[in-house]
Design a protein around this motif. Sequence first.
Motif, PDB file in Angstrom:
ATOM      1  N   VAL A  32       6.413 -13.332   8.240  1.00  0.00           N
ATOM      2  CA  VAL A  32       5.960 -13.416   6.865  1.00  0.00           C
ATOM      3  C   VAL A  32       6.191 -11.991   6.300  1.00  0.00           C
ATOM      4  CG1 VAL A  32       3.916 -13.252   5.331  1.00  0.00           C
ATOM      5  CG2 VAL A  32       4.077 -15.014   7.469  1.00  0.00           C
ATOM      6  N   ILE A  33       7.113 -11.800   5.157  1.00  0.00           N
ATOM      7  CA  ILE A  33       7.674 -10.738   4.458  1.00  0.00           C
ATOM      8  C   ILE A  33       6.772 -10.538   3.262  1.00  0.00           C
ATOM      9  CG2 ILE A  33       9.312  -9.464   3.652  1.00  0.00           C
ATOM     10  CD1 ILE A  33      11.127 -11.300   5.029  1.00  0.00           C
ATOM     11  N   GLU A  34       5.976  -9.443   3.125  1.00  0.00           N
ATOM     12  CA  GLU A  34       4.784  -9.128   2.258  1.00  0.00           C
ATOM     13  C   GLU A  34       4.606  -7.537   1.967  1.00  0.00           C
ATOM     14  OE1 GLU A  34       2.504  -8.585  -0.858  1.00  0.00           O
ATOM     15  OE2 GLU A  34       3.035 -10.799  -0.191  1.00  0.00           O
ATOM     16  N   PRO A  35       5.087  -6.982   0.975  1.00  0.00           N
ATOM     17  CA  PRO A  35       4.900  -5.693   0.575  1.00  0.00           C
ATOM     18  C   PRO A  35       3.658  -5.180   0.549  1.00  0.00           C
ATOM     19  CG  PRO A  35       5.671  -6.620  -1.396  1.00  0.00           C
ATOM     20  CD  PRO A  35       5.779  -7.957  -0.158  1.00  0.00           C
ATOM     21  N   LYS A  36       2.730  -6.023  -0.012  1.00  0.00           N
ATOM     22  CA  LYS A  36       1.199  -5.569  -0.262  1.00  0.00           C
ATOM     23  C   LYS A  36       0.026  -6.075   0.926  1.00  0.00           C
ATOM     24  CE  LYS A  36       1.623  -5.719  -4.951  1.00  0.00           C
ATOM     25  NZ  LYS A  36       1.096  -6.525  -6.368  1.00  0.00           N
ATOM     26  N   PRO A  37      -0.170  -4.917   1.817  1.00  0.00           N
ATOM     27  CA  PRO A  37      -0.942  -5.677   3.041  1.00  0.00           C
ATOM     28  C   PRO A  37      -2.127  -5.812   2.554  1.00  0.00           C
ATOM     29  CG  PRO A  37      -0.552  -2.932   2.829  1.00  0.00           C
ATOM     30  CD  PRO A  37       0.483  -3.692   1.975  1.00  0.00           C
ATOM     31  N   ILE A  38      -3.223  -6.274   3.425  1.00  0.00           N
ATOM     32  CA  ILE A  38      -4.401  -6.754   2.946  1.00  0.00           C
ATOM     33  C   ILE A  38      -5.214  -5.581   2.846  1.00  0.00           C
ATOM     34  CG2 ILE A  38      -5.468  -6.961   5.143  1.00  0.00           C
ATOM     35  CD1 ILE A  38      -5.733  -9.648   2.379  1.00  0.00           C
ATOM     36  N   THR A  39      -6.321  -5.542   1.987  1.00  0.00           N
ATOM     37  CA  THR A  39      -7.314  -4.421   1.760  1.00  0.00           C
ATOM     38  C   THR A  39      -8.741  -5.006   1.959  1.00  0.00           C
ATOM     39  OG1 THR A  39      -7.132  -4.705  -0.611  1.00  0.00           O
ATOM     40  CG2 THR A  39      -5.586  -3.090   0.193  1.00  0.00           C
ATOM     41  N   ILE A 131       3.522 -15.184  14.826  1.00  0.00           N
ATOM     42  CA  ILE A 131       3.707 -14.866  13.714  1.00  0.00           C
ATOM     43  C   ILE A 131       3.924 -13.222  13.659  1.00  0.00           C
ATOM     44  CG2 ILE A 131       2.972 -15.110  11.218  1.00  0.00           C
ATOM     45  CD1 ILE A 131       1.305 -17.299  11.998  1.00  0.00           C
ATOM     46  N   GLU A 132       5.094 -12.872  12.720  1.00  0.00           N
ATOM     47  CA  GLU A 132       5.097 -11.436  12.583  1.00  0.00           C
ATOM     48  C   GLU A 132       4.665 -11.165  11.233  1.00  0.00           C
ATOM     49  OE1 GLU A 132       7.790  -7.351  13.530  1.00  0.00           O
ATOM     50  OE2 GLU A 132       8.374  -9.332  14.229  1.00  0.00           O
ATOM     51  N   LEU A 133       3.747 -10.223  10.587  1.00  0.00           N
ATOM     52  CA  LEU A 133       3.618  -9.765   9.575  1.00  0.00           C
ATOM     53  C   LEU A 133       4.454  -8.473   9.153  1.00  0.00           C
ATOM     54  CD1 LEU A 133      -0.382 -10.298   9.218  1.00  0.00           C
ATOM     55  CD2 LEU A 133       1.196 -11.364   7.793  1.00  0.00           C
ATOM     56  N   ILE A 134       5.283  -8.567   8.315  1.00  0.00           N
ATOM     57  CA  ILE A 134       6.337  -7.296   7.893  1.00  0.00           C
ATOM     58  C   ILE A 134       5.938  -6.845   6.653  1.00  0.00           C
ATOM     59  CG2 ILE A 134       8.710  -6.916   7.618  1.00  0.00           C
ATOM     60  CD1 ILE A 134       9.401  -9.221   9.500  1.00  0.00           C
ATOM     61  N   ASN A 135       5.231  -5.900   6.612  1.00  0.00           N
ATOM     62  CA  ASN A 135       4.951  -5.201   5.287  1.00  0.00           C
ATOM     63  C   ASN A 135       6.185  -4.049   4.634  1.00  0.00           C
ATOM     64  OD1 ASN A 135       1.674  -4.477   6.807  1.00  0.00           O
ATOM     65  ND2 ASN A 135       2.246  -6.059   5.268  1.00  0.00           N
ATOM     66  N   ASP A 136       6.821  -5.151   4.018  1.00  0.00           N
ATOM     67  CA  ASP A 136       8.135  -4.503   3.663  1.00  0.00           C
ATOM     68  C   ASP A 136       8.739  -5.240   2.274  1.00  0.00           C
ATOM     69  OD1 ASP A 136      10.362  -2.838   3.329  1.00  0.00           O
ATOM     70  OD2 ASP A 136      10.963  -2.822   5.612  1.00  0.00           O
ATOM     71  N   THR A 137       9.661  -4.656   1.626  1.00  0.00           N
ATOM     72  CA  THR A 137      10.166  -5.424   0.477  1.00  0.00           C
ATOM     73  C   THR A 137      11.859  -5.760   0.637  1.00  0.00           C
ATOM     74  OG1 THR A 137       9.062  -3.800  -1.100  1.00  0.00           O
ATOM     75  CG2 THR A 137      10.871  -5.248  -2.106  1.00  0.00           C
ATOM     76  N   ILE A 138      12.087  -7.046   0.365  1.00  0.00           N
ATOM     77  CA  ILE A 138      13.380  -7.270   0.340  1.00  0.00           C
ATOM     78  C   ILE A 138      14.464  -6.798  -0.614  1.00  0.00           C
ATOM     79  CG2 ILE A 138      15.109  -9.393   0.182  1.00  0.00           C
ATOM     80  CD1 ILE A 138      12.711 -11.186   1.364  1.00  0.00           C
ATOM     81  N   LYS A 154      12.869  -0.860   4.241  1.00  0.00           N
ATOM     82  CA  LYS A 154      12.510   0.042   5.546  1.00  0.00           C
ATOM     83  C   LYS A 154      12.842  -0.078   6.742  1.00  0.00           C
ATOM     84  CE  LYS A 154       8.020   0.015   4.143  1.00  0.00           C
ATOM     85  NZ  LYS A 154       6.770   0.354   3.924  1.00  0.00           N
ATOM     86  N   GLN A 155      12.754  -1.480   7.093  1.00  0.00           N
ATOM     87  CA  GLN A 155      13.031  -2.212   8.345  1.00  0.00           C
ATOM     88  C   GLN A 155      14.401  -2.733   8.820  1.00  0.00           C
ATOM     89  OE1 GLN A 155       9.490  -3.893  10.040  1.00  0.00           O
ATOM     90  NE2 GLN A 155       8.216  -3.264   8.400  1.00  0.00           N
TER      91      GLN A 155
END
Length: 409
Positions: A32-39, A131-138, A154-155
Amino acid sequence: MQQYDIAIVGGGMVGLSAALAIRAVADLRVAVIEPKPITELSAEPCLRVSAINDASENLLRQLGVWSLITQQRHQAYRHMHVWDKDGIGKLDFSVADGPHLSKEKNDIGHIIENDVIRKALWHKVEQDSGIELINDTITNMAMGESEVFISLAKQGALLSKLLVAADGANSWVRQQLELPLTFRDYDHHAIVATVNVEHGHQDTAWQVFLDTGPLALLPLFERNSCSIVWSLPPEQAAQMMALDPAEFDKRISAASDGKLGLVTLSSERVSFPLTMRLNRSFVKQRAIFIGDAAHTIHPLAGQGVNLGFVDVAAFAQTLEAILQDNAELNDNKAWQKFSRWRKSDAVEMMAAMEAIKQGFAMQAKLPKFIRGIGMSMLNQIKPLKQLMLKHAMGQRSDLPPLCHYKQDL
């Protein structure tokens, strides 16, 4: 280079639930690629809320998330009151009027903050080693014959056999693939805010149709708190946004006919344009589109996220059938069938929203007494009201298995 079976772009409610639904039907490796992590949740309610119906609740139950949500802030509503501003017409719905799928069902639906749902889904995803959470931007992607190549800011890069676009109404994936889009401006802006209501929300979802558009007051977890969605022409929305809080309070109290007593702002106001979007196809090459990345509709009946959750369940059902047939994940025939299915459902929902909107627009041209009589007559036709309530609650026999009731897993 990391390799996955399925990469999901977007870690919102639909994207995260898709990851869990995939794992519920298949032992596949998911990113799951998502630039905004949970807060952490703020002390004040989130401005964006969803009206979760039975089908969506059942999906969240089967994904093991519903119990996490109900431990947080949520509000069941057992009644709906719809009325015509300054007229005698009204429609009243109660949980007692509707069909039920379980003995414990005693509500029409739940009003839940989007952040609460997303946090519960995120927590469940973090617990799944598949499931791997990837906090990054494509930054770039390319479609190959057998895989999708995705470059990250970044990754580095990753490869995936299938890509699921759940990246919202302004989908980056859709833009990259230049997927044709049917687009219509509703010529309305929605104002959303949290308000205090003097007489309490009474476990009721309230909606009044004004000449300028509908105003909904949705019950929140505190008895005297509601979330508002006020649909107005752009110029009038701008005027309302410019009012000082005291004057806005007067306007919204008057618009709601005092049915909830004095209504006062307890948050900031946010306004955004309302737009209908529909992908010409929900599938292109190795990309599958779900949720707002595939369709956006008028919030008139609060069905947007529910439609997205059915997309998730239908995706899981299609995926399971592909794997049972020992076919490739990119089985074009199966995914084209999925595309037709979900597009047809979205078009049907859009048509229903348009029919309601136009129906009230036509009624607005009639004398108030006549249109009030029409609504009041409809309010007395119990079979028709039951049918309307059944659709609002998402109780349909043609839904995917994950949308049918089971105990929370």
